[in-house]
Design an enzyme around this catalytic site. Structure first.
Site, PDB file in Angstrom:
ATOM      1  N   TRP A 115       0.826  -1.211   0.000  1.00  0.00           N
ATOM      2  CA  TRP A 115       0.000   0.000   0.000  1.00  0.00           C
ATOM      3  C   TRP A 115       0.862   1.263   0.000  1.00  0.00           C
ATOM      4  CZ3 TRP A 115      -4.981   0.680  -0.919  1.00  0.00           C
ATOM      5  CH2 TRP A 115      -5.595   1.874  -0.529  1.00  0.00           C
ATOM      6  N   VAL A 124       1.432  -9.442  -2.379  1.00  0.00           N
ATOM      7  CA  VAL A 124       0.089  -9.406  -1.802  1.00  0.00           C
ATOM      8  C   VAL A 124      -0.532 -10.777  -2.053  1.00  0.00           C
ATOM      9  CG1 VAL A 124      -2.126  -8.216  -1.778  1.00  0.00           C
ATOM     10  CG2 VAL A 124      -0.051  -6.949  -2.374  1.00  0.00           C
ATOM     11  N   HIS A 179      -9.709  -7.231   0.987  1.00  0.00           N
ATOM     12  CA  HIS A 179      -8.573  -6.338   1.218  1.00  0.00           C
ATOM     13  C   HIS A 179      -7.478  -6.552   0.168  1.00  0.00           C
ATOM     14  CE1 HIS A 179      -5.810  -3.828   3.482  1.00  0.00           C
ATOM     15  NE2 HIS A 179      -4.917  -4.796   3.439  1.00  0.00           N
TER      16      HIS A 179
END
Length: 154
Positions: A57, A81, A88
């Site tokens: 992020w 990720v 999310h």
């Protein structure tokens, strides 16, 4: 007709590797691959800056600052990720990619997206030195080529 194409000649430019600490078992391998790839193509350690951020992020904001500084010919973004039980994963992966694209289009500094967005940890391992190679190495080679290409383009 003029034809432009980059190559892997070592440019005089500096390179920034921005990597997340989240999923460090994967991202450390990606960073090592990128550094080895740059070094193997004539880029000295003194021309490589490694910047660590908490997670994927945070990569775009760091990339934006680095690009705006004008000190680097290219930025290599590395992260991992892994899908979990909530949405999310989708938000982080998609918005990270959008942010990185925005940085390179707004600044003209190539930003290579080596942020893995995978279903399982095994998929990440396969792309961090496993059966699918090392995406850090691949991004570093693309960064070299793009830096050289950007010098050629009118």
């Amino acid at each position: 007709m003029t034809h432009y194409e980059g190559d892997l000649r070592p440019p005089t430019a500096r390179f920034a590797i921005i990597a997340s600490r989240w999923n460090a078992r994967i991202t450390d391998v990606l960073v090592a691959g990128a550094r080895q790839s740059l070094a193997g193509n004539g880029i000295g350690e003194d021309a490589i800056d490694v910047i660590r951020v908490p997670g994927a992020w945070e990569i775009p904001v760091a990339a934006n600052r680095v690009a705006q500084s004008g000190q680097h010919g290219a930025i290599i973004a590395l992260g991992c990720v892994i899908r979990g039980d909530t949405r999310h994963y989708e938000h982080v992966a998609d918005l990270c990619a959008e942010g990185l694209m925005s940085v390179q289009l707004q600044t003209g500094v190539p930003v290579l997206n080596g942020v893995l967005a995978v279903e399982r940890v095994e998929d990440a391992e396969a792309r961090a030195g496993g059966s699918h190679g090392n995406k850090g190495e691949e991004c570093a080679l693309a960064a070299l080529e793009l830096v050289n290409l950007m010098e050629l383009l009118p």
